[in-house]
Design a protein around this motif. Sequence first.
Motif, mmCIF file in Angstrom:
data_model
loop_
_atom_site.group_PDB
_atom_site.id
_atom_site.type_symbol
_atom_site.label_atom_id
_atom_site.label_comp_id
_atom_site.label_asym_id
_atom_site.label_seq_id
_atom_site.Cartn_x
_atom_site.Cartn_y
_atom_site.Cartn_z
ATOM 1 N N SER A 1 0.840 -1.195 0.000
ATOM 2 C CA SER A 1 0.000 0.000 0.000
ATOM 3 C C SER A 1 0.877 1.248 0.000
ATOM 4 C CB SER A 1 -0.958 -0.001 1.192
ATOM 5 O OG SER A 1 -0.412 0.647 2.305
ATOM 6 N N LEU A 2 2.020 1.179 0.695
ATOM 7 C CA LEU A 2 2.934 2.324 0.716
ATOM 8 C C LEU A 2 3.487 2.604 -0.683
ATOM 9 C CD1 LEU A 2 3.996 4.115 3.031
ATOM 10 C CD2 LEU A 2 6.018 2.684 3.093
ATOM 11 N N VAL A 3 3.897 1.524 -1.370
ATOM 12 C CA VAL A 3 4.455 1.676 -2.716
ATOM 13 C C VAL A 3 3.393 2.221 -3.674
ATOM 14 C CG1 VAL A 3 5.447 0.450 -4.680
ATOM 15 C CG2 VAL A 3 6.148 -0.142 -2.358
ATOM 16 N N LEU A 4 2.185 1.638 -3.604
ATOM 17 C CA LEU A 4 1.113 2.089 -4.495
ATOM 18 C C LEU A 4 0.730 3.531 -4.187
ATOM 19 C CD1 LEU A 4 -1.160 -1.075 -4.603
ATOM 20 C CD2 LEU A 4 0.219 -0.146 -6.454
ATOM 21 N N ASN A 5 0.711 3.884 -2.875
ATOM 22 C CA ASN A 5 0.393 5.259 -2.503
ATOM 23 C C ASN A 5 1.361 6.220 -3.149
ATOM 24 O OD1 ASN A 5 -1.784 4.700 -0.938
ATOM 25 N ND2 ASN A 5 -0.715 4.801 1.004
ATOM 26 N N PHE A 6 2.645 5.852 -3.105
ATOM 27 C CA PHE A 6 3.634 6.737 -3.715
ATOM 28 C C PHE A 6 3.381 6.863 -5.215
ATOM 29 C CE2 PHE A 6 7.581 7.311 -6.051
ATOM 30 C CZ PHE A 6 7.840 8.608 -5.658
ATOM 31 N N GLY A 7 3.111 5.714 -5.852
ATOM 32 C CA GLY A 7 2.852 5.716 -7.286
ATOM 33 C C GLY A 7 1.695 6.637 -7.643
ATOM 34 N N PHE A 8 0.580 6.507 -6.923
ATOM 35 C CA PHE A 8 -0.586 7.336 -7.216
ATOM 36 C C PHE A 8 -0.324 8.816 -6.936
ATOM 37 C CE2 PHE A 8 -3.097 3.477 -7.483
ATOM 38 C CZ PHE A 8 -3.967 3.814 -8.494
ATOM 39 N N ILE B 1 -8.943 7.023 -3.849
ATOM 40 C CA ILE B 1 -8.177 5.817 -4.181
ATOM 41 C C ILE B 1 -7.145 5.531 -3.089
ATOM 42 C CG2 ILE B 1 -6.563 4.783 -5.835
ATOM 43 C CD1 ILE B 1 -7.896 6.457 -8.011
ATOM 44 N N LEU B 2 -6.438 6.578 -2.643
ATOM 45 C CA LEU B 2 -5.397 6.389 -1.637
ATOM 46 C C LEU B 2 -5.988 5.901 -0.320
ATOM 47 C CD1 LEU B 2 -3.288 9.586 -2.417
ATOM 48 C CD2 LEU B 2 -2.589 7.239 -2.818
ATOM 49 N N LEU B 3 -7.164 6.444 0.052
ATOM 50 C CA LEU B 3 -7.818 5.970 1.278
ATOM 51 C C LEU B 3 -8.164 4.492 1.146
ATOM 52 C CD1 LEU B 3 -10.287 8.839 2.272
ATOM 53 C CD2 LEU B 3 -8.292 8.078 3.539
ATOM 54 N N ALA B 4 -8.721 4.124 -0.024
ATOM 55 C CA ALA B 4 -9.100 2.731 -0.241
ATOM 56 C C ALA B 4 -7.875 1.824 -0.132
ATOM 57 C CB ALA B 4 -9.757 2.580 -1.606
ATOM 58 N N LEU B 5 -6.771 2.242 -0.778
ATOM 59 C CA LEU B 5 -5.553 1.420 -0.744
ATOM 60 C C LEU B 5 -5.072 1.231 0.685
ATOM 61 C CD1 LEU B 5 -3.422 2.816 -3.695
ATOM 62 C CD2 LEU B 5 -4.306 0.499 -3.432
ATOM 63 N N THR B 6 -4.983 2.362 1.423
ATOM 64 C CA THR B 6 -4.463 2.292 2.783
ATOM 65 C C THR B 6 -5.345 1.418 3.663
ATOM 66 O OG1 THR B 6 -3.717 4.540 2.446
ATOM 67 C CG2 THR B 6 -3.602 3.702 4.676
#
Lengths: 365, 254
Positions: free
Chosen positions: B29-36, B60-65
């Motif tokens: 989730s950290l990696v994807l958050n950075f990507g987004f 999207i970021l809330l959902a990922l986290t």
Amino acid sequence: MGNLLKKFPIKMVGIFALIGVALMFFVSHDDFLYTQPIMQIQKVEELSKNKEIDTFQNVDHSYVQKLSGVITNGKHKGEHITLNNTYTDSKAMDKKYKVGQKAFVVLHGQGESTIRDAKRDTPVVFLIYLAIALMFIFLKMAGITAIGSIIINTILFMVALYFDGFNNGSNVLWIFSILAVLFSAITLWLVIGWNRQMFVTLASTVACTFLSIIISLIVFKFTHEKGIFYESMQYVTQPPRPLFLAETIIGSLGAVMDESTDIISSLFALKMERPEVSRKQLFLSGRNIGKSIMGPLINVLFFIFMGETLSMTLLFLKNGNSWGYSFSMNMSLGMVQSLISGIGIVLAVPVASGLTSFFAEKRRK
Amino acid sequence: MSAIIVLGLVLLVLMVLVGGKQGFQSFLSLVLNFGFLFFAIVLMAFHFPPIVVTLIAGVILLALTIFLSGTNDETSRLAFIASVLVLLALVLLIVPVEHWAQVQGFGLEDSDDLEGLSLPIGISFIDIAISTAILSTLGAIAEATMAIASGLDEIKEQHPDIKPNRLFFDGVYVGKQIIGTTLNTLFFGLFGGSLSLFVWFHGLSYSLGDILNDKVFDAEFIIILFSLIGVIITIPITSFVITEQFKNQKQTKS
């Protein structure tokens, strides 16, 4: 729902709203507290508009406005002045003024003057007050201790800054490491009280924060700090590397404390309810609690550290820099800080669970 | 290898050792958050409206986290709904206050860093400041909603026949316990993140009035206050969402 509405503290909200209105009135009329002259704008006249295209084909417009107003404080109080202000569509370092707003001005004599910056204490005080009021309304006493610890910590922080200025930043890392320990001790004392649980939490917080720094220093040594651009650090008036490490220690401290407190208080509660629980069980349930909160906590700091780089990164991108260079010069330090604090937060899970399972044992009267 | 990659690998190994599959998901989730986040900045550079980009990225970021860190899907779903409601409420506060406070862009203290850069880039920095504020509060919102949602989940599990209204006040009680430490996370984040700025203020003997009106300081301070207000309103909103859902669940059962 009716039941919930009945418990709504209407009186308290009313009192807070009244104090709030009085406070806002005061702050928006506190000009006499400032030594720099403040001008209240009474008339705005738009003079000209020009299209601007820079070397990177960014299109913007620049405007000139003529502002007339009256000085509201100091020995020139009551004098009328007129000056010009330039602003752009993007408003990166300028702003458009409107009638009624207040701004700091510099008077050069002979009727010459320039506008310096907006007076923005009113919105800031408004937000501080809103946060405090909401905290009291929803949390009562818990809110008071929380605010108390912030006030004490702010005073300590200022003392540390004073000592840091004393010897020109050569001891910045030591001063802020000691400060980190003091911060944790005082905060935990206020939140938990002076008991065994507090000492276990303190030990876990301090150990994990410094362990994460040591691990990072080892990584730095073996990678020769490749990809870390200290020269991109902002507002640097002292050697940047120790200052960066001090920033990281203080920045991650709160989150490591948060994680340790959550784990240890749950485990002490568990031990109270079921004294027969074994050390191993205690350790394992600590791990269970910790692993579900570590992800969100790392994200809290990640968003704070990375969010503030947004404007500068965007400016770099629009000035014809590549994505990689814009990232390196603006976001890499925030990324390193997020990762170091992440390591501290993760370490807190085994350390806090381990310390608790070891020290919670001797709880006999 | 660059230090960032090695630190990232250390973090990955530690998270997997401590959290197993869940630890891996949190890292993801950290990696994807950075990507987004980076993707959102690039979209803004291509003149997509910053606030719209941020709102979509924010959800999207809330959902990922939340979904990648949570264990129980039902709890995560409720936490997600609550966090989106908190986000919307905060946006209603952030937009007018950012226009009022005018802390967009850069301050005098940034002059050195801005040398050689062209400032009129045709993108409203007020919108960028609003986006910064929204993005910075996401982590705090996600953390607080998850903490309250999983706390209430425990209570629901242990007392399945608890009255819905009682559950609301239990949520507030759980909130009281987390607020003290969350406040510290945010304020130490501010102290740490702005340490060099404070050293600057001290070195140049800024007065309290100077600091209170300083654009760069206010920009960061306001963001911490937004996060704090976000965490506080999370407490009743999350409790309310879970209570309502619990009521519905009871009605369909009986």
